[in-house]
Write a protein that holds these residues in place. Structure first.
Motif, short mmCIF file in Angstrom:
data_model
loop_
_atom_site.label_atom_id
_atom_site.label_comp_id
_atom_site.label_asym_id
_atom_site.label_seq_id
_atom_site.Cartn_x
_atom_site.Cartn_y
_atom_site.Cartn_z
N GLY A 498 0.78 -1.24 0.00
CA GLY A 498 0.00 0.00 0.00
C GLY A 498 0.80 1.27 0.00
N TRP A 499 2.11 1.20 -0.32
CA TRP A 499 2.94 2.39 -0.30
C TRP A 499 2.94 3.11 -1.65
N VAL A 500 2.82 2.37 -2.72
CA VAL A 500 2.82 2.97 -4.06
C VAL A 500 1.68 2.36 -4.86
N ARG A 501 1.41 2.96 -5.99
CA ARG A 501 0.34 2.44 -6.86
C ARG A 501 0.78 2.61 -8.32
N ALA A 502 0.50 1.58 -9.12
CA ALA A 502 0.87 1.61 -10.53
C ALA A 502 -0.27 2.21 -11.36
N ILE A 503 0.10 3.01 -12.34
CA ILE A 503 -0.86 3.60 -13.28
C ILE A 503 -0.34 3.38 -14.69
N ASP A 504 -1.14 2.77 -15.50
CA ASP A 504 -0.74 2.52 -16.88
C ASP A 504 -0.80 3.82 -17.67
N ALA A 505 0.30 4.13 -18.35
CA ALA A 505 0.35 5.30 -19.22
C ALA A 505 0.26 4.82 -20.66
N LYS A 506 -0.82 5.21 -21.34
CA LYS A 506 -1.02 4.76 -22.72
C LYS A 506 -0.10 5.51 -23.68
N PRO A 507 0.17 4.88 -24.83
CA PRO A 507 1.02 5.56 -25.83
C PRO A 507 0.37 6.86 -26.30
N THR A 508 1.20 7.75 -26.70
CA THR A 508 0.69 9.02 -27.27
C THR A 508 0.23 8.77 -28.70
N LYS A 509 -0.36 9.80 -29.30
CA LYS A 509 -0.80 9.67 -30.68
C LYS A 509 0.38 9.42 -31.62
N ALA A 510 1.56 9.87 -31.20
CA ALA A 510 2.74 9.67 -32.02
C ALA A 510 3.24 8.23 -31.95
N GLY A 511 2.65 7.42 -31.06
CA GLY A 511 3.05 6.03 -30.94
C GLY A 511 3.90 5.79 -29.69
N GLY A 512 4.64 4.67 -29.70
CA GLY A 512 5.43 4.31 -28.54
C GLY A 512 4.79 3.19 -27.76
N ARG A 513 5.59 2.60 -26.89
CA ARG A 513 5.08 1.47 -26.11
C ARG A 513 4.38 1.94 -24.84
N PRO A 514 3.41 1.17 -24.38
CA PRO A 514 2.78 1.52 -23.10
C PRO A 514 3.81 1.45 -21.97
N THR A 515 3.70 2.31 -21.01
CA THR A 515 4.59 2.30 -19.85
C THR A 515 3.76 2.31 -18.58
N THR A 516 4.43 2.00 -17.49
CA THR A 516 3.79 2.01 -16.18
C THR A 516 4.43 3.09 -15.33
N ASP A 517 3.61 4.02 -14.88
CA ASP A 517 4.08 5.03 -13.94
C ASP A 517 3.66 4.62 -12.53
N TRP A 518 4.38 5.18 -11.56
CA TRP A 518 4.08 4.84 -10.16
C TRP A 518 3.85 6.12 -9.37
N ILE A 519 2.88 6.10 -8.51
CA ILE A 519 2.65 7.22 -7.61
C ILE A 519 2.81 6.75 -6.18
N VAL A 520 3.26 7.65 -5.33
CA VAL A 520 3.57 7.31 -3.94
C VAL A 520 2.45 7.78 -3.04
N HIS A 521 2.18 7.00 -2.01
CA HIS A 521 1.18 7.38 -1.01
C HIS A 521 1.46 8.80 -0.54
N PRO A 522 0.46 9.69 -0.54
CA PRO A 522 0.71 11.10 -0.19
C PRO A 522 1.19 11.29 1.24
N GLN A 523 0.92 10.35 2.12
CA GLN A 523 1.37 10.46 3.51
C GLN A 523 2.46 9.43 3.82
#
Length: 571
Positions: A498-523
């Motif tokens: 429960g310390w971080v959470r994954a968020i899928d970042a979709k490719p832009t219109k210009a293309g590219g592979r999907p990536t996974t970003d991570w966000i940290v618990h605010p507290q």
């Protein structure tokens, strides 16, 4: 849609998907629950106790540890392996009463710790004892060597004289005299100086090591300052044959027979003890690779039975005093006694045994203790759901326990059957060493456990204008986190807690592979401070039974004898 003020200053390289995601975070806040406490980075280990060694050795170990302010486990482990090297394959033990299974006390080991913990200097005490035994052997043979050198100088003139006398007799037709000179010539043997005992070998080629073993069949000890480099060298394709030779040398009774290595059969028995140092990161990385398979997964790591990875002491006391003189003298006498053992006089032999190594048995108490321990140990190996690499490591304890029992018995000045006290102490060694091995394999099989806390602290301080991605973390070069695979596993552990959470970042219109970003618990910072606790430490035991820390161990003062029979032999 107007962006929240916090997002208006984003740098131009941030893509539209990232902007959209952050806008959504601002307008639809993520719901967080309280995170769970992270697991301890290192599993706890059993404490080193001074009575694991005879007092004639244990007292010197405590003295070294206090003066150097290092964990006593370091000098203790090195002393045990050095004792094994002195005995070598001159004497063995048959762990079963009616079986011809023979064990020679050949041990491999290592110490694990950060560079600041003085690993190498802490093991120099053991090396000094072996150097002394070598020097003592040279001194004892000095007169014999000088006499042999004089005889060697006479060999060639005597040979030439007899040859000329034989030829002269033949010219005179005196065949009987010629035959007499020929017989004398045949019996004339070149005198070779006696070889003083050599025990220590540093990092050397396998050809040179095998050559030395041929001249010193009692056994040798290979001191390697950094074991990681040695093992990685053995991983190379051109070292496959060399690696197999070392795997055989661990047994202590094998005849090395590899024409590609020794250019002919080694007529002497190959018995080599190995000891060296590892840093935590290097060892866990290597063992992790071994567990995943490959050339390293052949049991070489598991042969390091005497592996100690103690907790790092948190305080430091400046100690400037002379070494404990009586302890040093007792230690030297103990190694002298081990070097002077007349194995043929104290050991039994078996005319059907090709090894020809004299051996001892357990006494009745020792046999009962070993049988009970071995039965439980074997059932556990077959029944417990142990990781395969850890199971392989523990399987080597079946020969390690009788080896240590024999060494403790001999180091205590005892002869005859191996006592119950020596056997029970060897079993305690197995329990102690298993806890250290458990720490190693726990970290190696789950490296994310060790890296989760340090990574979380870094993520809390991560720049807000940069997305958190596994590849970006790996590029930072942080200790243990240079592999994207390990980074992802560590992030996964933090996410599960429960310390971080994954968020899928979709490719832009210009293309590219999907990536996974991570966000940290605010507290995260607040929860981490609340959960923060000291790492698990080796529990303290009674000061007369173990090293009691770095503040006033009262070495040299009289105290209660808690070592029983292991105290005896040398006073």
């Amino acid at each position: 849609m107007k962006m929240p003020p916090k997002l208006e200053s984003l740098p131009p390289h941030v893509d539209q998907n990232e902007i959209d995601r952050r806008v959504k975070e601002e307008t639809e806040p993520v719901t967080w629950t309280d995170p769970e406490e992270l697991p301890d980075e290192l599993p706890p280990v059993m404490p080193y106790a001074s009575d694991l060694l005879p007092s004639s050795v244990g007292r010197a170990v405590d003295d070294i540890a206090e003066r150097m302010q290092c964990p006593p486990d370091y000098p203790a482990a090195s002393m045990l392996v050095a004792m094994a090297a002195v005995v070598g394959c001159r004497l063995g033990i048959r762990p079963k009463k009616r079986d011809d299974w023979l064990v020679v006390p050949n041990l491999w080991g290592c110490v694990v710790g950060r560079p600041s913990l003085k690993k190498t200097p802490a093991t120099k005490g053991a090396e000094k004892q072996l150097r002394y035994i070598e020097a003592r052997s040279r001194e004892q043979l000095a007169d014999d060597i000088e006499d042999a050198e004089v005889e060697a100088m006479l060999f060639e003139p005597q040979k030439k004289l007899l040859e000329s006398q034989m030829k002269a007799a033949l010219k005179k037709g005196d065949k009987e005299a010629a035959r007499s000179y020929a017989a004398e010539l045949k019996g004339l043997a070149e005198i070779k100086p006696p070889e003083s005992r050599r025990i220590i070998a540093k990092e050397t080629s396998i050809q040179k090591l095998c050559e030395m073993l041929g001249r010193h069949p009692a056994g040798m000890m290979l001191f390697i300052d950094e074991l990681l480099g040695w093992m990685r060298k053995l991983d190379r394709d051109d070292q496959a044959g060399v690696r197999q030779v070392y795997l055989s040398l661990w047994n202590g009774t094998e005849i090395v027979n590899d024409d590609t290595i020794t250019r002919g059969e080694l007529s002497a028995r190959g018995c080599v003890s190995v000891f060296g140092c590892f840093t935590p990161g290097g060892l866990t990385e290597y063992v992790s690779a071994a567990i995943r398979g490959g050339r390293a997964d052949d049991g070489l790591v598991q042969r390091l039975q005497v592996t100690v990875w103690p907790d790092a002491p948190k305080d430091y006391k400046q100690v400037d005093r002379w070494p404990d003189g009586p302890a040093k003298e007792q230690l030297r006498q103990t190694f002298e006694q081990l070097a002077d053992i007349d194995s043929a006089a104290i050991g039994d032999t078996d005319r059907f045994d090709d090894d020809g190594i004299p051996f001892l048995h357990f006494d009745d108490d020792g046999q009962s203790l070993f049988n009970d321990w071995d039965s439980k140990h074997q059932r556990r190996l077959r029944g417990d759901d142990l990781p395969e690499a850890f199971e392989s490591h523990l399987s080597k304890y079946a020969s390690m326990v009788p080896s240590i029992a024999l060494l403790l018995h001999l180091a205590s000045g005892q002869r005859g059957p191996v006592s119950g006290l020596a056997t029970s102490t060897a079993i305690r060694w197995a329990e102690y060493l298993e806890s250290h091995a458990r720490r190693l394999y726990a970290v190696a099989t789950s490296p994310q456990r060790q890296h989760a806390g340090p990574l979380l602290r870094r993520l809390i301080a991560w720049p807000e204008d940069r997305p958190i991605r596994a590849a970006a973390i790996a590029k930072r070069g942080w200790s243990g986190l240079t592999s994207a695979e390990v980074v992802k596993e560590t992030l996964g552990l933090l996410a599960d807690s429960g310390w971080v959470r994954a968020i899928d970042a979709k490719p832009t219109k210009a293309g590219g592979r999907p990536t996974t970003d991570w966000i940290v618990h605010p507290q995260a910072a607040s929860f981490l401070a609340a959960y923060e606790k000291p790492p698990p430490e080796t529990p303290k035991t009674h000061p007369t039974r173990s090293f009691g820390g770095f503040v006033g161990s009262n070495l040299g003062s009289s105290g209660e004898n808690v070592s029983g029979e292991l105290e005896g032999g040398i006073v």
